[in-house]
Write an enzyme that holds these catalytic residues in place. Sequence first.
Site, PDB file in Angstrom:
ATOM      1  N   ASP A 114       0.888  -1.174   0.000  1.00 39.68           N
ATOM      2  CA  ASP A 114       0.000   0.000   0.000  1.00 39.68           C
ATOM      3  C   ASP A 114       0.925   1.223   0.000  1.00 39.68           C
ATOM      4  O   ASP A 114       2.147   1.092   0.121  1.00 39.68           O
ATOM      5  CB  ASP A 114      -0.897  -0.024   1.245  1.00 39.68           C
ATOM      6  CG  ASP A 114      -1.800   1.208   1.333  1.00 39.68           C
ATOM      7  OD1 ASP A 114      -2.313   1.645   0.287  1.00 39.68           O
ATOM      8  OD2 ASP A 114      -1.975   1.757   2.437  1.00 39.68           O
ATOM      9  N   SER A 115       0.325   2.413  -0.064  1.00 36.26           N
ATOM     10  CA  SER A 115       1.134   3.625  -0.011  1.00 36.26           C
ATOM     11  C   SER A 115       1.649   3.896   1.400  1.00 36.26           C
ATOM     12  O   SER A 115       2.510   4.751   1.575  1.00 36.26           O
ATOM     13  CB  SER A 115       0.286   4.811  -0.460  1.00 36.26           C
ATOM     14  OG  SER A 115      -0.785   4.967   0.453  1.00 36.26           O
TER      15      SER A 115
ATOM     16  N   CYS B 207      -4.683  -1.803  -1.424  1.00 35.68           N
ATOM     17  CA  CYS B 207      -4.853  -0.397  -1.779  1.00 35.68           C
ATOM     18  C   CYS B 207      -5.875  -0.298  -2.913  1.00 35.68           C
ATOM     19  O   CYS B 207      -5.656  -0.873  -3.987  1.00 35.68           O
ATOM     20  CB  CYS B 207      -3.497   0.147  -2.230  1.00 35.68           C
ATOM     21  SG  CYS B 207      -3.548   1.831  -2.835  1.00 35.68           S
TER      22      CYS B 207
ATOM     23  N   GLU C 137      -1.655   9.116   8.111  1.00 33.21           N
ATOM     24  CA  GLU C 137      -0.216   8.788   8.116  1.00 33.21           C
ATOM     25  C   GLU C 137       0.505   9.491   9.267  1.00 33.21           C
ATOM     26  O   GLU C 137       1.483   8.993   9.787  1.00 33.21           O
ATOM     27  CB  GLU C 137       0.434   9.172   6.777  1.00 33.21           C
ATOM     28  CG  GLU C 137       0.143   8.206   5.639  1.00 33.21           C
ATOM     29  CD  GLU C 137       0.720   6.809   5.848  1.00 33.21           C
ATOM     30  OE1 GLU C 137       1.850   6.677   6.348  1.00 33.21           O
ATOM     31  OE2 GLU C 137       0.013   5.835   5.511  1.00 33.21           O
TER      32      GLU C 137
ATOM     33  N   CYS D 275     -11.004   3.147   0.876  1.00 34.38           N
ATOM     34  CA  CYS D 275      -9.548   3.301   0.930  1.00 34.38           C
ATOM     35  C   CYS D 275      -9.133   2.538   2.175  1.00 34.38           C
ATOM     36  O   CYS D 275      -9.789   2.656   3.224  1.00 34.38           O
ATOM     37  CB  CYS D 275      -9.193   4.788   1.045  1.00 34.38           C
ATOM     38  SG  CYS D 275      -7.474   5.088   1.532  1.00 34.38           S
TER      39      CYS D 275
ATOM     40  N   HIS E 133      -6.924   2.986   4.234  1.00 33.10           N
ATOM     41  CA  HIS E 133      -6.569   3.813   5.391  1.00 33.10           C
ATOM     42  C   HIS E 133      -7.796   4.115   6.269  1.00 33.10           C
ATOM     43  O   HIS E 133      -7.662   4.389   7.456  1.00 33.10           O
ATOM     44  CB  HIS E 133      -5.995   5.157   4.935  1.00 33.10           C
ATOM     45  CG  HIS E 133      -4.547   5.123   4.549  1.00 33.10           C
ATOM     46  ND1 HIS E 133      -4.099   4.552   3.388  1.00 33.10           N
ATOM     47  CD2 HIS E 133      -3.439   5.601   5.187  1.00 33.10           C
ATOM     48  CE1 HIS E 133      -2.778   4.694   3.311  1.00 33.10           C
ATOM     49  NE2 HIS E 133      -2.357   5.326   4.392  1.00 33.10           N
TER      50      HIS E 133
END
Length: 265
Positions: free
Chosen positions: A7-8, A71, A152, A184, A186
């Site tokens: 994932d990012s 993701c 993040e 998403c 996240h």
Amino acid sequence: MNIGVFDSGLGGLTVVSAIEKTMKGVNIFYVADTKHAPYGEKTPSQIRQYSLNITAYLIATYKIDALVLACNTATSFAIESLRLLYPHLIIIGTEPGIKPAILQSKRGKIGVLATPATLKSSKYQSLAKALSKDTEIQFFEQACHGLVEQIEKGELCSDKTKALLSSWLIPMKAEGVDTIVLGCTHYPLVAQTISHIMKDEVILIDTGMAIGQRLLTLALNKGYHNKGSNLLHVEATGYIVEDMVKKILHRNYSIENISIDNKLK
Ligand code: DGL
């Protein structure tokens, strides 16, 4: 079985937690591409290139048998290319859980929170169109600019995060939205903040467990035995808030910093 997951950033760890619940005796190699986060604000070709590079790295370094794109954004733009390039690899992507949302929503009013890139993608557009055809379903789509950055940083319920979420959710609540797709990986990390703003009168749809189940089914079909203990190795291409990794995985973790660009040379 060696499983590569990427994932990012921190978001894909919500999928790792689900995989750890369904799979036994596997080695999980997780890459958080924080150097390039947020993916949701990048162009389709950038997102595709990051995904191709990470996959090539995971194959070369860990000889992975399965790849999970943890993701939604990377899945939107890279999964087809990856399947063409690696036909023998088990490849599982993440897609906004619109189908389960339609099944669970009582009023047929569904909020979809996702990255700007995911909502613009033809993959999402055609899925939403196909699933809402001939039904009374109404989607309220919201591109959540800035939310991944907040997560993040570990700001799951700071004033700024609450203000961002409230600006998107209060209008949805006023429209009678009763189900929200966390489009998403996240966003499950701010599920409590979302429920609080919606005053708990909402169903949140997260697809982590469905990915874990799908991986188990495909692995069993390939003759894999689901027993033993799991190993998890976490790597990041840039800065990552280590306390957040521990918080999501519920244990201590040492994170290796890697440079994929150098390793691929
Ligand atoms: N967690 C990712 C997703 O599911 C990417 C978020 C981002 O980097 O913008 O879309």
